[in-house]
Design a protein around this motif. Structure first.
Motif, PDB file in Angstrom:
ATOM      1  N   ALA A 365       0.681  -1.211  -0.017  1.00  0.00           N
ATOM      2  CA  ALA A 365       0.011   0.162  -0.088  1.00  0.00           C
ATOM      3  C   ALA A 365       0.740   1.355   0.053  1.00  0.00           C
ATOM      4  N   ALA A 366       1.976   1.297   0.689  1.00  0.00           N
ATOM      5  CA  ALA A 366       2.904   2.637   1.005  1.00  0.00           C
ATOM      6  C   ALA A 366       3.463   2.771  -0.274  1.00  0.00           C
ATOM      7  N   ASN A 367       3.922   1.819  -1.192  1.00  0.00           N
ATOM      8  CA  ASN A 367       4.644   1.972  -2.388  1.00  0.00           C
ATOM      9  C   ASN A 367       3.887   1.768  -3.656  1.00  0.00           C
ATOM     10  N   TRP A 368       2.514   1.736  -3.581  1.00  0.00           N
ATOM     11  CA  TRP A 368       1.849   1.331  -4.892  1.00  0.00           C
ATOM     12  C   TRP A 368       2.022   2.703  -5.716  1.00  0.00           C
ATOM     13  N   SER A 369       1.847   3.950  -5.026  1.00  0.00           N
ATOM     14  CA  SER A 369       1.883   5.016  -5.885  1.00  0.00           C
ATOM     15  C   SER A 369       3.005   5.055  -6.527  1.00  0.00           C
ATOM     16  N   LEU A 370       4.134   4.761  -6.087  1.00  0.00           N
ATOM     17  CA  LEU A 370       5.507   4.831  -6.662  1.00  0.00           C
ATOM     18  C   LEU A 370       5.489   4.066  -7.969  1.00  0.00           C
ATOM     19  N   MET A 371       5.041   2.744  -7.614  1.00  0.00           N
ATOM     20  CA  MET A 371       4.963   1.974  -8.920  1.00  0.00           C
ATOM     21  C   MET A 371       4.132   2.274 -10.002  1.00  0.00           C
ATOM     22  N   ILE A 372       2.843   2.818  -9.883  1.00  0.00           N
ATOM     23  CA  ILE A 372       2.044   3.378 -10.637  1.00  0.00           C
ATOM     24  C   ILE A 372       2.836   4.598 -11.403  1.00  0.00           C
ATOM     25  N   ARG A 373       3.494   5.440 -10.629  1.00  0.00           N
ATOM     26  CA  ARG A 373       4.139   6.618 -11.288  1.00  0.00           C
ATOM     27  C   ARG A 373       5.253   5.982 -12.358  1.00  0.00           C
ATOM     28  N   HIS A 374       5.943   4.905 -11.874  1.00  0.00           N
ATOM     29  CA  HIS A 374       7.016   4.236 -12.825  1.00  0.00           C
ATOM     30  C   HIS A 374       6.200   3.824 -13.983  1.00  0.00           C
ATOM     31  N   LEU A 375       5.063   3.182 -14.060  1.00  0.00           N
ATOM     32  CA  LEU A 375       4.353   2.640 -15.036  1.00  0.00           C
ATOM     33  C   LEU A 375       3.802   3.830 -16.059  1.00  0.00           C
ATOM     34  N   GLN A 376       3.181   4.849 -15.422  1.00  0.00           N
ATOM     35  CA  GLN A 376       2.624   5.897 -16.239  1.00  0.00           C
ATOM     36  C   GLN A 376       3.821   6.525 -16.873  1.00  0.00           C
ATOM     37  N   ASP A 377       4.946   6.822 -16.199  1.00  0.00           N
ATOM     38  CA  ASP A 377       6.034   7.431 -16.713  1.00  0.00           C
ATOM     39  C   ASP A 377       6.595   6.947 -18.164  1.00  0.00           C
ATOM     40  N   ILE A 378       6.640   5.124 -17.948  1.00  0.00           N
ATOM     41  CA  ILE A 378       7.443   4.647 -18.873  1.00  0.00           C
ATOM     42  C   ILE A 378       6.158   4.479 -20.235  1.00  0.00           C
ATOM     43  N   GLY A 379       5.042   4.551 -19.746  1.00  0.00           N
ATOM     44  CA  GLY A 379       3.891   4.181 -20.819  1.00  0.00           C
ATOM     45  C   GLY A 379       3.687   5.561 -21.718  1.00  0.00           C
ATOM     46  N   GLY A 380       4.070   6.825 -21.173  1.00  0.00           N
ATOM     47  CA  GLY A 380       3.731   7.922 -21.943  1.00  0.00           C
ATOM     48  C   GLY A 380       2.309   8.410 -22.069  1.00  0.00           C
ATOM     49  N   GLY A 381       2.170   9.621 -22.755  1.00  0.00           N
ATOM     50  CA  GLY A 381       0.707  10.272 -22.865  1.00  0.00           C
ATOM     51  C   GLY A 381      -0.143   9.356 -23.346  1.00  0.00           C
ATOM     52  N   SER A 382      -0.031   8.468 -24.319  1.00  0.00           N
ATOM     53  CA  SER A 382      -0.862   7.677 -24.709  1.00  0.00           C
ATOM     54  C   SER A 382      -1.682   6.808 -23.995  1.00  0.00           C
ATOM     55  N   VAL A 383      -1.144   6.639 -22.578  1.00  0.00           N
ATOM     56  CA  VAL A 383      -1.876   5.903 -21.598  1.00  0.00           C
ATOM     57  C   VAL A 383      -3.171   6.373 -21.337  1.00  0.00           C
ATOM     58  N   LEU A 384      -3.302   7.959 -21.175  1.00  0.00           N
ATOM     59  CA  LEU A 384      -4.461   8.586 -21.096  1.00  0.00           C
ATOM     60  C   LEU A 384      -5.103   8.978 -22.370  1.00  0.00           C
ATOM     61  N   THR A 385      -4.549   9.156 -23.561  1.00  0.00           N
ATOM     62  CA  THR A 385      -5.268   9.829 -24.748  1.00  0.00           C
ATOM     63  C   THR A 385      -5.419   8.811 -25.944  1.00  0.00           C
ATOM     64  N   SER A 386      -5.263   7.464 -25.667  1.00  0.00           N
ATOM     65  CA  SER A 386      -5.473   6.808 -26.947  1.00  0.00           C
ATOM     66  C   SER A 386      -6.872   6.668 -27.455  1.00  0.00           C
ATOM     67  N   PRO A 387      -7.151   6.649 -28.684  1.00  0.00           N
ATOM     68  CA  PRO A 387      -8.263   6.637 -29.432  1.00  0.00           C
ATOM     69  C   PRO A 387      -8.899   5.280 -28.861  1.00  0.00           C
ATOM     70  N   SER A 388     -10.087   5.009 -28.983  1.00  0.00           N
ATOM     71  CA  SER A 388     -10.822   3.820 -28.737  1.00  0.00           C
ATOM     72  C   SER A 388     -10.457   2.651 -29.588  1.00  0.00           C
ATOM     73  N   ILE A 389     -11.071   1.421 -29.486  1.00  0.00           N
ATOM     74  CA  ILE A 389     -10.767   0.413 -30.482  1.00  0.00           C
ATOM     75  C   ILE A 389     -11.863   0.565 -31.598  1.00  0.00           C
TER      76      ILE A 389
END
Ligand SMILES: Cc1cc2nc3c(=O)[nH]c(=O)nc-3n(C[C@H](O)[C@H](O)[C@H](O)COP(=O)(O)OP(=O)(O)OC[C@H]3O[C@@H](n4cnc5c(N)ncnc54)[C@H](O)[C@@H]3O)c2cc1C
Length: 477
Positions: A365-389
């Protein structure tokens, strides 16, 4: 027909009816007159309610998968582990959440029974008889521990509203009457039973608050407000939101009569924490099974998107993924240590080790937000803004969308889109927020795990080691 179904539902609760339920029978059993509310209205058809339907369907599938005909058949999902291997096997079964909570409630009740048996043999016997009934009627039960709490700086007995913590308001021949509310109760609206207990230790003058019992969900005086609903959307864009949803419930006890045989604690404040500790152990150890998989899943997402984007050889990306790997490995190690160091209760069943279960739950629980930060950092903006299928399938722009969504050579645009959508759903949608928040507060907040870890840690051994290392053994004050 509803009247007949209700009568059937009530009849099957008789102590002498002992058989397993099919999915359809489970669904019918919910039509028992229970008072459930959603978005300001009473829910009359639970199986059609948008907030409950998908969870009920998932539970029904589990019932069907486990079903065996015959009198006195007991679901393997509610059986007690009597060896370390059986404990590990049961904990890794991963059915849906209501069934897992039911197993944890059964184990919580029996763990508490074994701990109070010497002082209160008749209460321990009542718990065991109750668990036997749950097993033989194949019922689902949810855990009601968190009170409304009012002013957090005041003890239960000092609150401005005496009902801020659930309490006994009357003792009658044959039972007790309770009043109060239990909040955030996962799945309460769609189980059959509620296992209710004090949220914490009680002081000597707080005997009325030291109460634990079981109540049927349809008992007169019980109302359940269910909160939220699954996020609608194309499962290809929302793979997690569309298949996993846990209704959270606000359970009100408005002068509910509890017969003696269902009262497991009443008026013994020094035993109140026994129930809370037993529940904390099982919810944290049970939760840790999912958390260990969640931590590995985050690593998998990070590595897959790094590979798809052509980033997996860059040093700073590899370092972030290494952090995630270490996190995932430690969480799994705490799970395995908790299971390997399990203990046998006086009743012969196995319980996980509290120190490792609490330390693991805390760390994740204490480290979850850091792990999410790493993943979102690596994934780039398309994690949020990708078109739908569906955009990919549009005759005019679909091919172009797929083209520009390609990653490195050989990575298909549609595959990359679905990967990005999965990461978004896992970390950013209301499902993602639910996951982050339940990591933090589900099974008790961070402070609760710190407290138990500290209490279970062998501090004397640590001091002895330090004294020896400093050549001070025998010299300590
Ligand atoms: C997704 C989810 C599922 C849950 N499922 C269940 C369930 O099935 N059954 C159930 O009973 N509960 C359930 N819970 C409730 C959960 O256990 C509680 O949310 C958690 O224990 C925190 O309690 P609280 O929400 O009342 O917050 P609070 O107790 O108000 O805590 C908020 C903060 O205040 C601090 N705090 C509170 N009181 C004090 C004090 N006296 N002194 C110092 N600091 C204090 C806490 O440490 C914390 O940091 C669930 C919660 C979530 C989010």
């Amino acid at each position: 027909l509803p009247g007949l179904v209700r009568a059937w539902g009530q009849a099957r609760r008789k102590e002498d009816s002992r058989f397993m339920l099919t999915g359809d029978q489970y669904k019918s059993s919910l039509n028992d007159g229970r008072r459930v509310y959603w978005n300001g209205k009473r829910v009359t058809d639970l199986t059609g309610c948008p907030a409950l339907k998908s969870s009920i369907d998932a539970v029904a599938r589990t019932y069907d998968a486990a079903y065996r005909p015959g009198d006195r058949a007991v679901s393997e999902l509610l059986q007690l582990p009597t060896s370390a291997d059986a404990l590990a096997a049961r904990m890794s079964l991963h059915t849906e959440w209501l069934t897992e909570i039911s197993f944890m409630c059964v184990m919580t009740a029996l763990t508490a029974a074994s701990r109070i048996a010497a002082r209160c043999p008749e209460r321990a016997a009542a718990i065991r008889a109750y668990v036997d009934m749950l097993q033989h009627q194949d019922l689902r039960i949810t855990e009601c521990i968190t009170d409304a709490k009012g002013d957090r700086s005041l003890a239960p007995g000092k609150q401005h509203d005496a009902d801020a913590y659930l309490r006994v308001v009357e003792r009658r021949p044959g039972g007790i009457v309770v009043r109060g509310a239990k909040l955030h109760v996962s799945h309460a609206a769609i189980g059959h039973e509620l296992l209710v207990m004090p949220t914490k230790a009680m002081k000597p003058d707080e005997g009325d608050y030291a109460v634990a019992f079981a109540a049927s969900v349809n008992s007169p005086g019980i109302s359940i407000v269910t909160v939220g609903e699954p996020t609608p959307g194309d499962p290809r864009d929302f793979p997690f939101s569309s298949r996993e949803f846990v209704p959270q419930c606000f359970v009100i006890f408005d002068d509910v009569f509890i017969p003696d045989e269902r009262v497991f604690l009443d008026g013994e404040p020094d035993l109140a924490a026994t129930f809370a500790h037993a529940l904390g152990l099982w919810t944290r150890a049970g939760g840790l099974v999912n958390l260990a998989d969640d931590a590995d899943c985050l690593v998998g997402f990070a590595q897959l998107i790094a590979e798809a984007n052509g980033l997996d050889k860059f040093v700073h990306i590899r370092e972030k993924i290494s952090d995630m790997v270490i996190h995932a490995t430690i969480i799994r190690a705490t799970l395995e240590a908790s299971l390997k160091n399990c203990e046998r209760t006086t009743d012969g069943m196995m319980i996980p080790d509290e120190l490792f279960a609490n330390a693991g739950k805390y760390l994740h629980a204490a480290n979850w937000s850091l792990m999410i930060r790493h993943l979102q950092d690596i994934g780039g903006g398309s994690v949020l803004t990708s078109p739908s299928i569906s955009d990919c399938e549009n005759d005019e722009i679909g091919a172009l969308v797929q083209n520009y969504m390609r990653g490195k050579q050989g990575v298909d645009g549609r595959y990359r889109l679905r990967l990005l959508h999965a990461i978004r759903d896992y970390t950013l949608t209301s499902y993602g927020s639910y996951k982050s928040f339940s990591n933090l507060h589900g099974g008790g907040g961070l402070y609760a795990q710190r407290l138990v870890t500290r209490n279970r840690y062998d501090m004397e051994r640590a001091k002895r080691l330090a004294l020896k290392a400093a050549d001070l053994s025998g010299a300590a004050p």
